[in-house]
Design a protein around this motif. Structure first.
Motif, PDB file in Angstrom:
ATOM      1  N   SER A 755     -11.369   3.008 -14.620  1.00 19.25           N
ATOM      2  CA  SER A 755      -9.955   4.361 -14.377  1.00 19.25           C
ATOM      3  C   SER A 755      -9.622   4.326 -12.933  1.00 19.25           C
ATOM      4  N   GLY A 756      -9.001   5.122 -13.010  1.00 14.55           N
ATOM      5  CA  GLY A 756      -8.139   5.939 -11.690  1.00 14.55           C
ATOM      6  C   GLY A 756      -8.773   5.438 -10.625  1.00 14.55           C
ATOM      7  N   GLU A 793      -3.524   5.526 -12.166  1.00 13.91           N
ATOM      8  CA  GLU A 793      -3.634   4.821 -13.025  1.00 13.91           C
ATOM      9  C   GLU A 793      -5.087   3.836 -13.540  1.00 13.91           C
TER      10      GLU A 793
END
Length: 867
Positions: A755-756, A793
């Motif tokens: 995940s970011g 992102e």
């Protein structure tokens, strides 16, 4: 009941019972080297003797071991009674076997079996091999030099040796008057005809150790996996494990359980490595062809390790083949390597020499005309010699450097950095239970920048900027390993380290306008450490490793001391499962000043001072481990919580390249205190990790998942509010597979998802007064508000490879074809804001942009093994 049995035996002797040896000297033939009690009885009866015993009373007698084919009655009696479970008598010509009322092995009947476990063919010492006494339910493991020590019955015992990547050995051994034995293990083989990988359910089990958060990474597994441009990298393989993150796309740094890149103790043959990256972080400095073992500790740190807050990565170089000369090499897209090893005196001494160099500069030369020459190289050297069965001397070293040079008519830019390490070690076995290793260790790291700018205008002077930083380390240490019993082992050690720091030297020459020198004086420190570590097995279900480490640090007339308790605990919940828990306190006297947060060579090492206190952390971890030995599977679930105090951070807006004092046209030399630019804060991290791993069979690999959170809070940063560090990532998932259908082919893939991570995005732009070129007064820079105000992102990627192996008369060759980022995912490397202004308008446009580095990248490599 035991008292009644004792009285019965005493009375029995008074009434005429006698020992076997007093009435007979019959020789008994033994058909095999291991027999149960019923097999011993059959052998006695085959020799013409009458035997009486109760199967029910002696059903737990276990096995008995024999090293020749014929024994006297007296010798058989001694072997049976040495078990502590059987007492032997004779009455009216009948041999009687009675249960021992005490039912325990007498200490007088135990002997110490000690020795070394080595690889078949090369003679390499094998660390971490499980040495098990299956009938007694106890065992041990070899230390870092392949040494083990066990207490076994006088007449021998069944011993099983097992390690990942090697075929297990199940044998019967007899202690030989304290003289060390040599055990040879062979690598697991792939059968040519049956197309089956030989494996064993006797491989070491994770549930059989007290350690939590420990990862043993087989080097051969690193060679099997796909990699960036075919360059096999230990660090990038470790990034596929739960709890270990990579930071940015393609970066080789390690971020373990919320810790920074400087919080990892990275040691190569006992020498600390201060910067572990090549090519600005895209490759690690460790050549896998020169490595023998890789172990990462994420929690439950043994007391013998210290000096960092988050993890310990221990790597040992190969010793060199003692029996024959061998060579291994590789030619890839970016680098080539060659490793040579062999005996200097067969069976007694050997050497290893391994070198690697990138040739990106050679590839760019036709297009840049020597204007751009980026390259790196590293060299590993090792020598060892035996001075008898109990003494061995080792000398090893690492030398690596990165060089980036860019030249044009208006000037040049040169960036260079490198590590050097050297280790001299003496192993001595003082007794069959005491093993000692004494080492002298040197390590240093240096980074420099040389930038020159020439101007054509007569009103502007030429400009030159030079920057240098260094750290060096000299350590003396001794480690003691003492085996009290099969269930109790002590380790202890002492060390002293002297370090020299030169964190910052800046020279600016601005022609006739003057010069400027920013100088941070050299700093020296001394660090002393002592530890005691106790590993024991308490009954059948509990194992523990507990200890303490005490350290003292001195720098600039300031002294600090620290006491660090350690505990790792395991409770068996079944034959192949265990609950584990650990607590560790760690202290770090060295600090890395970083503005990037990704461990680049521009980051600076500095010591604790009277203004900057040492950093400390404590971590607890609990987990559950389940092994499935029949299928070669293991499952681990673990949670952790960690707090860190004294984190060293730049104050908002500060860095050591602040040249505000250089803007005056003058000649000056300035000494300044770097600690004025530093603040200290607190970090918190917690999470859960899950790992399902298959280690044997044609298909191997793992699935690892991490959910975690990290935060930092400092009074002088982000208005005193907590924020996420650069490497904070909520979710991490890795799926890795290796398929070996035969000896000729290897297929592998790895898919990762993360995940970011947080970024700090600028809120505007302003004029910089601290630009390194004094001639340029209107340089704009970004203005930043709250830290970690944007989360990028998610990034994910699929890498695949296939290897084609073929045996040749001279050895073996391998072609590898692979694809990095198979579906061309554009993962973010960083984000920035861009401001455009039109000369015909006062309107300014600001846009937000993403920078990506690596599209789909096919690669190939050729590898060979000679000998």
């Amino acid at each position: 009941m035991k008292r009644f049995a004792t009285i019965f035996i005493f009375v029995f002797q008074l009434l005429g019972g006698s020992l076997w040896a007093q009435s007979d000297s019959v020789n008994v033939r033994i058909p095999q080297n291991r027999l149960g009690l019923s097999g011993v009885v059959d052998a006695l009866r085959n020799a013409g003797r009458e035997v009486a015993y109760s199967k029910e009373a002696l059903k737990g007698a276990g096995y008995f071991y024999f090293d020749r084919g014929s024994y006297s009655l007296q010798e058989i009696q001694e072997i049976l009674e040495a078990s502590g479970k059987v007492i032997c008598f004779e009455e009216n010509g009948t041999l009687l076997l009675l249960p021992n009322p005490k039912n325990k092995t007498a200490k007088a009947d135990l002997r110490t079996l000690n020795g070394y476990v080595r690889e078949t063919g090369s003679g390499e010492n094998l660390p971490g091999v499980t040495v098990l006494l299956p009938d007694a339910g106890t065992g041990t493991a070899t230390n870092g030099y392949g040494f083990f020590s066990l207490r076994i019955p006088k007449h021998g015992a069944r011993v099983v040796f097992s390690a990942i990547g090697f075929a297990p050995l199940d044998t019967v051994l007899v202690a030989n008057a304290g003289n060390p034995v040599e055990i040879r293990l062979s690598p697991d083989l792939v059968a040519l005809d049956a197309v089956v990988v030989k494996a064993s359910n006797k491989a070491p089990l994770s549930s059989d150790t007290p350690y939590s958060g420990r990862i043993n990474l087989p080097v051969e597994q690193v060679r099997d996996l796909p990699s960036f441009m075919g360059e096999k990298d230990v660090f990038k393989t470790l990034q596929l494990m739960p709890g270990v993150q990579s930071g940015q796309e393609g970066n080789s740094g390690l971020y373990v359980r919320g810790g920074g890149a400087d919080q990892n103790l990275i040691i190569l043959d006992d020498a600390p490595v201060y910067n572990a990256s090549h090519l600005f972080g895209f490759f690690s400095v460790f050549n896998g062809d020169a490595l023998k073992s890789v172990t990462l500790h994420k929690s439950g740190f043994p007391a013998r390790f210290g000096g960092r807050l988050s993890s310990v990565l221990k790597m040992d170089m190969k010793e060199g083949d003692r029996e024959r000369f061998r060579a291994r090499g590789a030619i890839g897209v970016l680098t080539s390597s060659l490793t040579v090893e062999g005996p200097l005196e067969k069976g007694k001494s050997s050497f290893l020499a391994s070198g690697r160099r990138s040739f990106l500069d050679l590839a760019l030369r036709p297009f840049t005309e020597d204007k751009a020459t980026p390259y790196f190289y590293d060299v590993n050297l090792k020598f060892n010699r035996s001075f008898g069965p109990k003494d061995r001397l080792y000398a090893s070293g690492y030398f690596g450097n990165d060089h980036f040079y860019f030249k044009q008519s208006s000037g040049h830019l040169l960036i260079g950095w490198g590590n050097r390490t050297g280790t001299l070690r003496w192993n001595h076995q003082f007794s069959d239970r005491l093993f000692v290793n004494t080492s002298a260790i040197y390590s240093d790291f240096k980074f420099n920048i040389d930038y020159e700018r020439k101007y054509d205008r007569v009103d502007e002077d030429d400009y030159r900027f030079e920057y240098t930083s260094t750290i060096s380390d000299l350590t003396l240490k001794s480690d003691f390993d003492y085996r009290l019993s099969n269930a109790h082992q002590l380790r202890s050690g002492i060390s002293a380290s002297r370090r020299r720091f030169r964190p910052n030297i800046i020279d600016i020459n601005n022609g006739e306008n003057g010069s400027y020198r920013q100088h941070v004086p050299k700093e020296y420190s001394m660090e002393y450490n002592a530890y005691l570590e106790d590993e024991m097995r308490l009954g059948k279900y509990i194992q523990a490793n507990f200890g303490a480490r005490i350290s003292a640090f001195e720098a600039n007339d300031k002294n600090y001391t620290s006491w660090e308790p350690r505990l790792a605990f395991s409770l068996k919940t079944g034959s192949n499962s265990a609950i584990k828990a650990s607590y560790s306190k760690m202290t770090q006297y060295l600090h890395l000043l970083s503005t990037t947060g990704i461990g680049l060579p521009t980051d600076l090492w500095v010591p604790s001072t009277d203004k900057i206190k040492p950093a400390t952390s404590w971590q607890t971890a609990t987990g559950w481990v389940k092994d499935f030995p029949d299928h070669g599977l293991e499952f681990t679930a673990e949670t952790y919580y960690k707090e860190t105090n004294g984190l060293v951070l730049y104050r908002d807006g500060a860095n050591l390249l602040d040249l505000s004092q250089a803007t005056d046209i003058d000649v000056r030399s300035v000494d300044f205190d770097w600690s004025d630019k530093i603040t200290q804060g607190k970090g918190t991290s917690y999470g859960a990790e899950f790992l399902l791993r298959k280690t044997t069979g044609k298909v191997t690999g793992w699935i690892g998942y991490t959910i975690a959170k990290a935060s930092v809070k400092a009074p002088d940063n982000n208005q005193g509010k907590s924020y996420a560090p650069r490497h904070d990532r909520r979710h991490d998932l890795a799926v890795v597979g290796i398929y070996k259908p035969s000896k000729k082919r290897t297929f592998s893939f790895s898919w990762t998802y993360g995940s970011g991570t947080p970024y700090t995005i600028s809120s505007g732009r302003g004029v910089s007064l601290n630009y390194p070129e004094p001639n340029r007064t209107n340089h704009f820079q970004d203005l930043f508000g709250e830290k970690s105000n944007f989360r990028g992102e998610a990034q994910h990627r699929l890498d695949v490879s296939v290897q084609f192996h073929k045996d040749k008369r001279w050895g073996r060759r391998t072609w590898e074809l692979g694809v990095y980022n198979l579906y061309n995912r554009k993962n973010p490397y960083f984000y920035y804001t861009n401001t455009d202004s039109s000369p015909d308008s006062e309107v300014t446009k600001t846009s937000f942009r993403k920078v990506t580095l690596f599209p789909i990248l096919p690669y190939f490599s050729y590898k060979f093994i000679i000998g």
